[in-house]
Write a protein that holds these residues in place. Structure first.
Motif, PDB file in Angstrom:
ATOM      1  N   THR A 132      39.743  43.732  -0.287  1.00 11.62           N
ATOM      2  CA  THR A 132      40.180  45.105  -0.028  1.00 11.62           C
ATOM      3  C   THR A 132      41.401  45.138   0.881  1.00 11.62           C
ATOM      4  N   LEU A 133      41.938  46.329   1.057  1.00 14.29           N
ATOM      5  CA  LEU A 133      43.035  46.511   2.005  1.00 14.29           C
ATOM      6  C   LEU A 133      42.564  46.197   3.416  1.00 14.29           C
ATOM      7  N   GLY A 134      41.479  46.837   3.814  1.00 14.69           N
ATOM      8  CA  GLY A 134      41.035  46.672   5.199  1.00 14.69           C
ATOM      9  C   GLY A 134      39.533  46.491   5.314  1.00 14.69           C
ATOM     10  N   MET A 135      39.051  46.484   6.558  1.00 16.22           N
ATOM     11  CA  MET A 135      37.640  46.237   6.842  1.00 16.22           C
ATOM     12  C   MET A 135      37.166  45.005   6.063  1.00 16.22           C
ATOM     13  N   ARG A 136      38.046  44.008   6.043  1.00 19.77           N
ATOM     14  CA  ARG A 136      37.810  42.861   5.168  1.00 19.77           C
ATOM     15  C   ARG A 136      36.662  41.989   5.658  1.00 19.77           C
ATOM     16  N   GLY A 137      36.434  41.984   6.969  1.00 16.93           N
ATOM     17  CA  GLY A 137      35.364  41.151   7.526  1.00 16.93           C
ATOM     18  C   GLY A 137      33.971  41.729   7.308  1.00 16.93           C
ATOM     19  N   LEU A 174      34.142  53.752  16.791  1.00 17.02           N
ATOM     20  CA  LEU A 174      34.922  52.535  16.537  1.00 17.02           C
ATOM     21  C   LEU A 174      36.296  52.902  15.987  1.00 17.02           C
ATOM     22  N   TRP A 175      36.381  54.012  15.258  1.00 16.88           N
ATOM     23  CA  TRP A 175      37.694  54.472  14.792  1.00 16.88           C
ATOM     24  C   TRP A 175      38.550  54.863  15.993  1.00 16.88           C
ATOM     25  N   TYR A 176      37.889  55.465  16.977  1.00 18.75           N
ATOM     26  CA  TYR A 176      38.605  55.785  18.213  1.00 18.75           C
ATOM     27  C   TYR A 176      39.162  54.502  18.829  1.00 18.75           C
ATOM     28  N   GLY A 177      38.355  53.439  18.794  1.00 19.96           N
ATOM     29  CA  GLY A 177      38.809  52.150  19.335  1.00 19.96           C
ATOM     30  C   GLY A 177      40.056  51.650  18.622  1.00 19.96           C
ATOM     31  N   ILE A 178      40.082  51.771  17.297  1.00 16.68           N
ATOM     32  CA  ILE A 178      41.269  51.340  16.536  1.00 16.68           C
ATOM     33  C   ILE A 178      42.476  52.178  16.966  1.00 16.68           C
ATOM     34  N   ALA A 179      42.273  53.477  17.055  1.00 15.89           N
ATOM     35  CA  ALA A 179      43.367  54.390  17.411  1.00 15.89           C
ATOM     36  C   ALA A 179      43.870  54.105  18.824  1.00 15.89           C
ATOM     37  N   ALA A 180      42.933  53.900  19.745  1.00 17.83           N
ATOM     38  CA  ALA A 180      43.315  53.655  21.138  1.00 17.83           C
ATOM     39  C   ALA A 180      44.146  52.383  21.245  1.00 17.83           C
ATOM     40  N   ASN A 181      43.764  51.355  20.481  1.00 18.53           N
ATOM     41  CA  ASN A 181      44.517  50.106  20.522  1.00 18.53           C
ATOM     42  C   ASN A 181      45.903  50.281  19.904  1.00 18.53           C
ATOM     43  N   ALA A 182      45.988  51.083  18.855  1.00 13.85           N
ATOM     44  CA  ALA A 182      47.294  51.331  18.231  1.00 13.85           C
ATOM     45  C   ALA A 182      48.214  52.059  19.210  1.00 13.85           C
ATOM     46  N   VAL A 183      47.676  53.045  19.894  1.00 15.24           N
ATOM     47  CA  VAL A 183      48.487  53.790  20.861  1.00 15.24           C
ATOM     48  C   VAL A 183      48.891  52.878  22.011  1.00 15.24           C
ATOM     49  N   SER A 184      47.971  52.019  22.413  1.00 12.92           N
ATOM     50  CA  SER A 184      48.292  51.118  23.518  1.00 12.92           C
ATOM     51  C   SER A 184      49.417  50.152  23.121  1.00 12.92           C
ATOM     52  N   ARG A 185      49.399  49.695  21.866  1.00 13.87           N
ATOM     53  CA  ARG A 185      50.492  48.827  21.394  1.00 13.87           C
ATOM     54  C   ARG A 185      51.818  49.592  21.370  1.00 13.87           C
ATOM     55  N   HIS A 194      45.530  47.495  11.663  1.00  9.82           N
ATOM     56  CA  HIS A 194      45.002  48.792  12.108  1.00  9.82           C
ATOM     57  C   HIS A 194      45.100  49.807  10.973  1.00  9.82           C
ATOM     58  N   MET A 195      46.290  49.799  10.329  1.00  7.85           N
ATOM     59  CA  MET A 195      46.524  50.794   9.286  1.00  7.85           C
ATOM     60  C   MET A 195      45.596  50.557   8.100  1.00  7.85           C
ATOM     61  N   ARG A 196      45.447  49.303   7.712  1.00 10.78           N
ATOM     62  CA  ARG A 196      44.583  49.000   6.562  1.00 10.78           C
ATOM     63  C   ARG A 196      43.125  49.312   6.886  1.00 10.78           C
ATOM     64  N   ASP A 197      42.697  48.948   8.091  1.00  9.26           N
ATOM     65  CA  ASP A 197      41.314  49.252   8.483  1.00  9.26           C
ATOM     66  C   ASP A 197      41.100  50.768   8.515  1.00  9.26           C
ATOM     67  N   ALA A 198      42.086  51.466   9.061  1.00 12.92           N
ATOM     68  CA  ALA A 198      41.961  52.928   9.215  1.00 12.92           C
ATOM     69  C   ALA A 198      41.823  53.626   7.872  1.00 12.92           C
ATOM     70  N   MET A 199      42.466  53.061   6.851  1.00 17.30           N
ATOM     71  CA  MET A 199      42.451  53.739   5.550  1.00 17.30           C
ATOM     72  C   MET A 199      41.065  53.794   4.924  1.00 17.30           C
ATOM     73  N   SER A 200      40.146  52.973   5.425  1.00 15.28           N
ATOM     74  CA  SER A 200      38.781  53.029   4.883  1.00 15.28           C
ATOM     75  C   SER A 200      38.039  54.267   5.389  1.00 15.28           C
ATOM     76  N   ALA A 201      38.489  54.806   6.526  1.00 18.52           N
ATOM     77  CA  ALA A 201      37.701  55.861   7.181  1.00 18.52           C
ATOM     78  C   ALA A 201      37.519  57.126   6.322  1.00 18.52           C
ATOM     79  N   PRO A 202      38.589  57.661   5.731  1.00 22.94           N
ATOM     80  CA  PRO A 202      38.368  58.867   4.906  1.00 22.94           C
ATOM     81  C   PRO A 202      37.622  58.579   3.607  1.00 22.94           C
ATOM     82  N   LEU A 203      37.537  57.287   3.219  1.00 22.67           N
ATOM     83  CA  LEU A 203      36.897  56.942   1.940  1.00 22.67           C
ATOM     84  C   LEU A 203      35.446  56.537   2.097  1.00 22.67           C
ATOM     85  N   MET A 204      35.090  56.196   3.345  1.00 19.64           N
ATOM     86  CA  MET A 204      33.751  55.673   3.582  1.00 19.64           C
ATOM     87  C   MET A 204      32.808  56.874   3.608  1.00 19.64           C
TER      88      MET A 204
END
Ligand code: FAD
Lengths: 389, 83
Positions: free
Chosen positions: A196-201, A242-253, A354-364
């Motif tokens: 898949t694009l993301g959430m591969r693990g 956990l989505w918040y965690g992804i977002a927070a890390n993206a903003v921190s970067r 981050h982007m690939r993982d995030a894209m799973s959120a609206p589809l999950m």
């Protein structure tokens, strides 16, 4: 701020391990073995379980904080941990008076078991978790179950799977139960890969699930009760965390990127600074709504009927839709800030994963499917007009 | 009142079984009432009895059987319940 810093301290080691193997897990689409082992070593698998059964009776808020921390480091690890806790929540919420599930809870805590989930089904069901085609077939004191389980995350890694099915072969599709089957009680025949694009693990492959177990492993309550009272809130709040965690890390970067730019050219604000400010405001929105959702859940737990109410269901659905959308907007914004350094893999500002993982959120559980459900409820439910609830 | 409720369930409930086989106390969800159909049924009941279900009744339990529905209507519109 968490009320249980002890849990967060223990999760910090696992988070560091998750961060270390994150890119490898993503690149190879493999199970985050090291991070999950670290979570077990920190004895974080059974924390939701009551104390008399060997757990720590951790609150959903505490577990959400662990998910947010893991999400900052490796979204797949965070998702595996969140999905496990969602399953544990069903056992804790509905198994307290049920001898088999009480004993099972003690095992989860003492052996740090990992639980998986099979709701999704082939044959047109998909993420419509209130419907099943497969059915429990009673055979004396036992039952058998065969399910075309089109997605089961980490199925070959977990110790037990909680499966939904129709109550009996002659039951309508919506009359479902949930059964817990232990690893030794089922076979899995792989039917679909997880490339898949993301959430591969998460290794969310498809299988034909075939099991046989004692009938006492079927939860006594209808699955609709379990879905409404434990799964809905736990899933949407822990995913959101956990989505918040992804977002927070993206903003921190993005923030580090802009800060480095600012240092290079003192006296002028980098272009990206404005976008960081905008991303920070969206991140705050995400954080506030998750905190409000946790508060709503804590209140609903005290007033028994509230967990079953339409207003609660709509709140939790909106939280999922809102946080999954915000996550994608935020990561996109962070990508604009970091530019080519965000787009490239292997820089300190990389945001591709981050982007690939995030894209799973609206589809999950597709947001459109969820909107379908809430739009139906909103035909009769009247929204609360007050500011404070 | 229960005759009207039965007719509405027949119209909106999309149950896979005949209404005549269902007792007043029987679980409608076990009989195949989905959450989607439950909302359609609520709308039908509001129209037929000229009522609005208050927020506290908008949950699974309130619509879980013919008896439960009758009790809700009797509570919010006692005058209609006798009809
Ligand atoms: C990372 C990840 C891990 C997962 N892990 C698991 C797992 O461990 N176990 C498990 O069981 N499942 C798992 N799933 C699957 C998940 O639960 C959903 O089944 C999956 O995301 C598909 O959801 P869906 O059917 O709603 O969406 P889709 O397959 O995207 O839906 C198909 C289409 O149906 C449309 N649609 C909208 N509303 C309706 C409606 N009312 N009726 C019909 N169609 C509608 C949607 O818009 C969409 O276009 C996982 C998914 C992901 C992304």
């Amino acid at each position: 701020m968490t009320r249980n810093s002890n849990l967060l301290d223990r999760a910090a080691d696992a988070a560091a391990v998750a961060a270390k193997y994150c890119d490898e897990v993503d690149a190879q689409s493999r199970f985050p073995t090291e991070a999950m082992q670290a979570l077990k070593d920190a004895r974080l698998m059974g924390i939701m379980i009551p104390r008399d059964l060997g757990g720590e009776a951790a609150s959903l808020r505490d577990i959400a904080e662990v998910c947010a921390l893991l999400g900052q480091n490796c979204a797949s690890t965070a998702m595996v941990y969140a999905m496990h806790q969602i399953k544990v929540s069903s056992v804790v919420s509905h198994g307290a008076d049920h001898p088999w599930h009480r004993a099972f809870m003690a095992c989860i805590a003492s052996q740090q078991l990992l639980l998986g989930s099979s709701t999704t089904e082939g044959g047109g069901i998909g993420g419509d978790l209130g419907n099943s085609i497969c059915a429990i077939e009673r055979d004396g004191d036992e039952f058998t179950l065969r399910k075309d389980a089109s997605v089961i995350s980490y199925a070959t890694q977990c110790d037990a799977i909680l499966v939904t099915a129709r109550r009996a072969p002659d039951a309508p599709g919506s009359d479902q139960v949930m059964a817990t089957l232990l690893k030794s009680q089922y076979t899995l025949e792989k039917t679909a890969e997880w490339d898949t694009l993301g959430m591969r693990g998460t290794c969310s492959e498809g299988f034909i699930f075939e099991g046989r177990a004692p009938a006492e492993q079927i939860m006594p309550q209808p699955f609709a009760e379990i879905a409404a009272r434990s799964m809905l809130a736990h899933a949407h709040l822990l995913w959101g965390a956990l989505w918040y965690g992804i977002a927070a890390n993206a903003v921190s970067r993005a923030q580090s990127y802009v800060r480095a730019e600012a240092r290079k050219k003192p006296g002028q604000n980098p272009v990206g600074a404005l976008r960081v400010a905008e991303a920070a405001s969206m991140l705050q929105l995400m954080r506030s709504s998750l905190n409000a959702g946790l508060e709503r859940f804590e209140k609903a737990q005290l007033a028994n009927d509230d967990l079953n109410s339409m207003s609660f269901a709509i709140d939790m659905c909106n939280l999922k839709i809102g946080s999954s959308r915000l996550l994608n907007d935020i990561v996109q914004q962070a990508m604009m800030v970091c530019g080519i350094n965000g787009y490239k893999n292997g820089t300190p500002y990389s945001l591709g994963r981050h982007m690939r993982d995030a894209m799973s959120a609206p589809l999950m559980i597709n947001n459109d499917r969820i909107f379908g459900n809430t739009s139906n409820m909103l035909l009769v439910h009247r929204l609360d007009q007050r500011l404070a609830s | 009142m229960k005759t009207v409720i039965r007719k509405l369930i027949e119209q909106h409930g999309r149950l896979p079984v005949a209404m005549s086989t269902l007792a007043d106390g029987q679980d409608l969800y076990a009989a195949g009432l989905t959450s989607f159909a439950a909302v359609q049924l609520m709308l039908g009941l509001e129209e037929a009895f000229d009522v609005e279900f208050p927020e506290r009744m908008l949950n699974r339990k309130s619509f879980s059987s013919i008896d439960a529905i009758a009790a809700c209507i009797a509570e919010i519109a006692p005058q209609k319940a006798v009809a």
